[in-house]
Structures are given as structure tokens and as C-alpha cells.
Design a protein around this motif. Structure first.
Motif, PDB file in Angstrom:
ATOM      1  N   VAL A  75       0.864  -1.192   0.000  1.00 20.45           N
ATOM      2  CA  VAL A  75       0.000   0.000   0.000  1.00 20.45           C
ATOM      3  C   VAL A  75       0.892   1.231   0.000  1.00 20.45           C
ATOM      4  CG1 VAL A  75      -1.713   1.321   1.298  1.00 20.45           C
ATOM      5  CG2 VAL A  75      -1.911  -1.182   1.151  1.00 20.45           C
ATOM      6  N   LEU A  76       0.694   2.081  -0.984  1.00 18.39           N
ATOM      7  CA  LEU A  76       1.469   3.319  -1.121  1.00 18.39           C
ATOM      8  C   LEU A  76       0.682   4.486  -0.554  1.00 18.39           C
ATOM      9  CD1 LEU A  76       2.617   2.831  -4.838  1.00 18.39           C
ATOM     10  CD2 LEU A  76       3.728   1.998  -2.758  1.00 18.39           C
ATOM     11  N   ASP A  77       1.325   5.249   0.295  1.00 22.31           N
ATOM     12  CA  ASP A  77       0.705   6.450   0.873  1.00 22.31           C
ATOM     13  C   ASP A  77       0.757   7.565  -0.186  1.00 22.31           C
ATOM     14  OD1 ASP A  77      -0.498   8.024   2.822  1.00 22.31           O
ATOM     15  OD2 ASP A  77       1.431   8.719   3.610  1.00 22.31           O
ATOM     16  N   TRP A  78       0.015   7.378  -1.251  1.00 24.12           N
ATOM     17  CA  TRP A  78       0.155   8.169  -2.481  1.00 24.12           C
ATOM     18  C   TRP A  78      -0.469   9.558  -2.395  1.00 24.12           C
ATOM     19  CZ3 TRP A  78       2.716   6.695  -6.949  1.00 24.12           C
ATOM     20  CH2 TRP A  78       2.518   7.509  -8.072  1.00 24.12           C
ATOM     21  N   ASN A  79      -1.628   9.673  -1.816  1.00 22.66           N
ATOM     22  CA  ASN A  79      -2.389  10.939  -1.867  1.00 22.66           C
ATOM     23  C   ASN A  79      -2.040  11.927  -0.757  1.00 22.66           C
ATOM     24  OD1 ASN A  79      -4.082  10.130  -4.147  1.00 22.66           O
ATOM     25  ND2 ASN A  79      -5.038   8.705  -2.715  1.00 22.66           N
ATOM     26  N   TRP A  80      -1.409  11.470   0.288  1.00 19.79           N
ATOM     27  CA  TRP A  80      -1.102  12.364   1.418  1.00 19.79           C
ATOM     28  C   TRP A  80      -0.067  13.412   1.023  1.00 19.79           C
ATOM     29  CZ3 TRP A  80       3.347  13.354   4.364  1.00 19.79           C
ATOM     30  CH2 TRP A  80       3.124  14.095   5.536  1.00 19.79           C
ATOM     31  N   ARG A  81      -0.254  14.640   1.519  1.00 25.58           N
ATOM     32  CA  ARG A  81       0.666  15.743   1.219  1.00 25.58           C
ATOM     33  C   ARG A  81       1.229  16.329   2.500  1.00 25.58           C
ATOM     34  NH1 ARG A  81      -0.180  17.085  -4.174  1.00 25.58           N
ATOM     35  NH2 ARG A  81      -2.164  16.372  -5.042  1.00 25.58           N
ATOM     36  N   ASP A  82       2.498  16.735   2.444  1.00 24.22           N
ATOM     37  CA  ASP A  82       3.136  17.333   3.617  1.00 24.22           C
ATOM     38  C   ASP A  82       2.815  18.824   3.700  1.00 24.22           C
ATOM     39  OD1 ASP A  82       4.681  18.530   1.672  1.00 24.22           O
ATOM     40  OD2 ASP A  82       6.499  17.397   2.111  1.00 24.22           O
ATOM     41  N   GLN A  83       3.529  19.555   4.558  1.00 21.95           N
ATOM     42  CA  GLN A  83       3.260  20.990   4.736  1.00 21.95           C
ATOM     43  C   GLN A  83       3.509  21.793   3.461  1.00 21.95           C
ATOM     44  OE1 GLN A  83       5.697  22.153   8.055  1.00 21.95           O
ATOM     45  NE2 GLN A  83       4.256  21.349   9.579  1.00 21.95           N
ATOM     46  N   LYS A  84       4.381  21.295   2.598  1.00 21.89           N
ATOM     47  CA  LYS A  84       4.658  21.968   1.325  1.00 21.89           C
ATOM     48  C   LYS A  84       3.780  21.432   0.193  1.00 21.89           C
ATOM     49  CE  LYS A  84       9.464  23.008   2.465  1.00 21.89           C
ATOM     50  NZ  LYS A  84      10.884  22.840   2.049  1.00 21.89           N
ATOM     51  N   LEU A  85       2.760  20.676   0.561  1.00 22.89           N
ATOM     52  CA  LEU A  85       1.799  20.106  -0.385  1.00 22.89           C
ATOM     53  C   LEU A  85       2.415  19.063  -1.319  1.00 22.89           C
ATOM     54  CD1 LEU A  85      -0.188  23.328  -1.382  1.00 22.89           C
ATOM     55  CD2 LEU A  85      -0.731  21.683   0.405  1.00 22.89           C
ATOM     56  N   ARG A  86       3.531  18.463  -0.904  1.00 23.12           N
ATOM     57  CA  ARG A  86       4.195  17.453  -1.732  1.00 23.12           C
ATOM     58  C   ARG A  86       3.729  16.055  -1.345  1.00 23.12           C
ATOM     59  NH1 ARG A  86      10.333  18.706  -0.443  1.00 23.12           N
ATOM     60  NH2 ARG A  86       9.398  18.406   1.602  1.00 23.12           N
ATOM     61  N   ARG A  87       3.490  15.243  -2.360  1.00 18.03           N
ATOM     62  CA  ARG A  87       3.213  13.826  -2.131  1.00 18.03           C
ATOM     63  C   ARG A  87       4.543  13.095  -1.952  1.00 18.03           C
ATOM     64  NH1 ARG A  87       0.406  12.423  -7.575  1.00 18.03           N
ATOM     65  NH2 ARG A  87       2.317  13.499  -8.162  1.00 18.03           N
ATOM     66  N   MET A  88       4.454  11.834  -1.600  1.00 18.71           N
ATOM     67  CA  MET A  88       5.668  11.036  -1.432  1.00 18.71           C
ATOM     68  C   MET A  88       6.520  11.049  -2.704  1.00 18.71           C
ATOM     69  SD  MET A  88       5.957   6.969  -0.500  1.00 18.71           S
ATOM     70  CE  MET A  88       5.058   6.473  -1.988  1.00 18.71           C
TER      71      MET A  88
END
Length: 293
Positions: free
Chosen positions: A248-261
Motif C-alpha cells: 500500500v502506497l501512501d500516495w495521496n497524502w501531502r506534507d506541509q509543502k503540499l508534496r506527495r511522497m
């Protein structure tokens, strides 16, 4: 007596003639004396005229030189006086902030894998490593929590969990971008995993030797971590992919800079190496399925 008067008259005539002769000689001398003065002045006039001509010629040449120099344009002035304005490049954050979040799909991962191997493998090798649609689980539509998503893609989890007996291996591998995100995901999956044992697979505050011993000690069902540390464990034979069924890839989550993995260059590179280390072959053989959360 008459002779004396005659002599005086002749003497007077001689004197007058002599005086007239002197006057004539003086008059003749005067022009000859003035002549040198005139001869001196003429060269001086010529000299002054010549100097004036040379100066005028030099002035004309200078004017021609100046006229031949092209006038400075505005761009030249801008280069010398005005600082250049650097055009600000758009960052990933700028691009993502202006676009609506869109859930990942198999085509996104397929195109990324194809692009990555385009200059690293031959055409035949690329076809062998290409991900096919049957290799994918259903994707998150941004409405699921991690537990609800895992229940959807792994409906027979309790049975799979009981059948798993392999040490140094996991059935479910969850890949994310950072240690903090891995801890957060471990908390979110509590409702799903039940009695299954989960292990942290990231580098922050944990030595790789400790993780190798932990995996060898007992049966582990779920591994949650970063692609860099997971790849390192596989290289050291600390983690085996023999029992692996779900990635399972945590694909859609974004960090504080709005970047995905996959938007973080170093994480993306580690992730592609991890896929190459055995996951892609498992997908080709039909043993492993990938889900985009």
C-alpha cells in the motif's frame, strides 16, 4: 673775388648733391632693412595657419570618431544601472496549491515507472517490468481512512494473518515518505490490524541492526516505513519479500509543502529502487498487488 664765389657755389652744389645722395641711399636702405621684418612675419602667419588647420583637422577627426560610436540603448543602460529581475521559478508547492487534489490511480504509477526505466533498460526489459492493471488493488477515492481502505482491499485479512508463519517477512507493506508519517499511519490502522504484529521500518532513532533482530525474532505481519530503510533491510537480508501479498502506497497524502511522497526527489528515487528490488517481479508473477491510498 669772382673766383672765390664760384668756388663757394660749386662747393654748395657738391654738398647739396652729397646730401641728396645720402638721402637716396638712406631711402634705399630703409626698404632693405624692413624687408627682413616682412620676411619674418610671413612664415609666422603661415605657421599659425598651419597649426590652426591641424587643430581643425584633429577636431573634425574626433567628431567623426564620436559620431561613429553607436549611442547607448536603453538595454545597455538597464544592464549597467538597473539590476536584473530574476524570474521566480514555480515550485511544486505553487503548482499543487493552484490545483485541486486528485486521487491517484494505476495510470499514474504506470507512467512514472515507464518514464523511470525508459533510459535505464532495453525495450524488452521495460515490457517485462511494466505494471499491468491486474497488479493493482482498488484505489482510495479520498473518502477512506487507512483502516477502512485496508478492510476494503484485504477483505480476508484475519485468515491471511493466521496463515502467515514466515519470520523476517511481512504480508502487508505500507510505504510512506517519513518516520512521522509512518507513526501516524500505525495509529490509524489499529482498528484494522487486530492482533497482527506491526513493525516500524524507518531510520529515525532506530538502528538497522535492531530492526533486523526484531524481524528475525518472531513473526511480523505488517511493516510500515520509508522506501530508503526498507530497501536497506532487503539488501542486508534483514527483510524478505517471500510472504509479501499487499503493498500500500501512501500516495495521496501531502506534507506541509503540499508534496506527495513521489514529489520529493530523494524519496521518489528510493521508492523506484524498492520497486526494482523485487516488488515489480512479484507483481509480474501475480504474488503481489499494489494499492494507492
Amino acid at each position: 673775388m669772382g673766383d672765390d664765389l664760384g668756388d663757394e657755389w660749386w662747393a654748395h652744389e657738391d654738398k647739396s648733391d652729397a646730401s641728396e645722395a645720402e638721402e637716396e641711399t638712406q631711402q634705399e636702405k630703409q626698404p632693405t632693412e624692413k624687408a627682413p621684418k616682412n620676411t619674418k612675419t610671413k612664415p609666422e602667419k603661415r605657421k599659425s595657419v598651419t597649426e590652426g588647420t591641424v587643430k581643425a583637422k584633429k577636431k573634425k577627426d574626433n567628431e567623426q570618431k564620436v559620431s561613429n560610436i553607436p549611442p547607448k540603448t536603453e538595454t545597455d543602460d538597464d544592464k549597467t544601472t538597473k539590476p536584473k529581475r530574476k524570474r521566480k521559478k514555480k515550485t511544486i508547492t505553487d503548482v499543487l496549491a493552484s490545483s485541486e487534489p486528485k486521487p491517484g490511480c494505476p495510470a499514474d504509477l504506470q507512467s512514472m515507472v515507464k518514464l523511470y526505466f525508459s533510459d535505464k533498460r532495453s525495450v524488452i526489459e521495460q515490457e517485462e517490468l511494466a505494471l499491468q492493471d491486474p497488479s493493482f488493488l482498488s484505489c482510495n477515492d479520498l473518502t477512506h481512512t487507512l483502516s477502512s481502505f485496508l478492510k476494503q482491499v484485504c477483505p480476508k485479512w484475519s485468515k491471511v494473518q493466521k496463515q502467515h508463519k514466515e519470520k523476517s517477512s511481512v504480508v502487508l507493506l505500507i510505504i510512506c515518505s517519513s518516520a512521522l508519517r509512518a507513526i501516524e499511519l500505525l495509529k490509524q490502522m489499529t482498528a484494522f490490524k487486530g492482533e497482527a504484529k506491526a513493525v516500524k521500518l524507518f531510520a529515525k532513532h532506530i538502528k538497522i541492526e535492531e530492526q533486523v533482530k526484531l524481524l528475525q525474532k518472531g513473526v511480523t505481519h505488517v511493516g510500515v516505513g520509508t522506501p530508503g530503510r526498507i530497501s536497506a533491510l532487503i539488501e542486508k537480508d534483514g527483510l524478505s519479500l517471500k510472504a509479501l501479498k499487499y503493498v500500500v502506497l501512501d500516495w495521496n497524502w501531502r506534507d506541509q509543502k503540499l508534496r506527495r511522497m513521489v514529489d520529493v526527489p530523494e524519496v521518489k528515487l528510493d521508492f523506484m529502487k524498492l520497486l526494482e528490488s523485487g516488488i515489480l517481479n512479484g507483481c509480474k508473477e501475480g504474488k503481489v498487488k499494489i494499492g494507492l491510498f
